[in-house]
Enzyme design. Structure first.
Site, mmCIF file in Angstrom:
data_model
loop_
_atom_site.group_PDB
_atom_site.id
_atom_site.type_symbol
_atom_site.label_atom_id
_atom_site.label_comp_id
_atom_site.label_asym_id
_atom_site.label_seq_id
_atom_site.Cartn_x
_atom_site.Cartn_y
_atom_site.Cartn_z
ATOM 1 N N HIS A 17 -3.831 -2.878 -8.169
ATOM 2 C CA HIS A 17 -5.049 -3.539 -7.699
ATOM 3 C C HIS A 17 -6.148 -3.458 -8.765
ATOM 4 C CE1 HIS A 17 -7.876 -4.107 -3.970
ATOM 5 N NE2 HIS A 17 -7.801 -5.188 -4.704
ATOM 6 N N ASP A 63 -7.335 1.668 -7.611
ATOM 7 C CA ASP A 63 -5.996 2.008 -7.133
ATOM 8 C C ASP A 63 -4.899 1.190 -7.828
ATOM 9 O OD1 ASP A 63 -7.127 -0.215 -5.632
ATOM 10 O OD2 ASP A 63 -5.447 -0.060 -4.246
ATOM 11 N N GLU A 78 0.843 -1.190 0.000
ATOM 12 C CA GLU A 78 0.000 0.000 0.000
ATOM 13 C C GLU A 78 0.877 1.239 0.000
ATOM 14 O OE1 GLU A 78 -3.330 0.155 0.068
ATOM 15 O OE2 GLU A 78 -3.992 -1.826 0.776
HETATM 16 ZN ZN LIG Z 1 -6.177 -1.782 -3.257
#
Ligand SMILES: [Zn+2]
Length: 189
Positions: free
Chosen positions: A157, A167, A118
């Protein structure tokens, strides 16, 4: 710059163990890297809410938009914040819960065989220079440990869950990231 120990933890990095993981399938070969973004509240940076979400201690009354996060059990292997600081939540050897319903070249359940990173960010907000640098350095380290993570196996993603996820968004400069991977490779000899 980075190393991965025998248990699958990155050094140097902050380690913030999450309970949101399970074992990978016994025959799983880790050969996919999934890039995400996250910010809580959306578009706001610098707080501890993401760490709290991934460790199941987010106060869902802290912000109106957090109500939908109640009882959500998610994690990622790594979070790289806007200042490039890296936090690991789940050992790479374990199955983090970042991809959800997903498919890569016909293989379902990408959490089984992927690593999730992330970036603290939002789809349309430029990422920071240091985020690209750290992401590239970590990726090179992961590729040495998991050689199946070839360039074509590094995806957003949005590519493995296109109907649900956007994203890391248009703000993520894939050309820049991939260029950094090649220059990092050259520097490493
Ligand atoms: Zn994601």
């Amino acid at each position: 710059m980075f190393t991965i120990d025998d248990d699958g933890w990155l050094w140097p990095a902050a380690h913030c163990p999450s309970a949101n993981f399970n074992e990978r399938p016994v025959d799983a070969v880790i050969d996919l890297l999934v890039i995400h973004n996250i910010s809580l509240p959306a578009g706001e940076f610098g707080g501890d809410f993401v760490q709290q979400l991934f460790t199941n201690c987010l106060d869902c009354k802290a912000h109106p938009t957090f109500a939908e996060l109640e009882d959500l059990r998610v994690s990622a292997h790594l979070l790289i914040d806007r200042r490039g600081r890296i936090t690991q939540f789940v050992a790479f050897s374990q199955r983090a819960w970042h991809a959800g319903v997903s498919s890569f070249h016909g293989r379902e359940n990408c959490n089984d065989f992927s690593i999730g990173i992330e970036l603290e960010g939002a789809d349309t907000v430029p990422y920071t220079e240091v985020q690209y640098q750290r992401l590239a350095a970590v990726t090179k380290t992961l590729q040495r440990r998991y050689p199946g993570i070839v360039p074509a196996h590094i995806v957003g993603h949005c590519e493995i869950a296109p109907l649900r996820k956007t994203d890391p968004g248009p703000a993520f400069d894939w050309m820049r990231f991939r260029h950094l991977l090649t220059t990092a490779a050259a520097a490493a000899g």
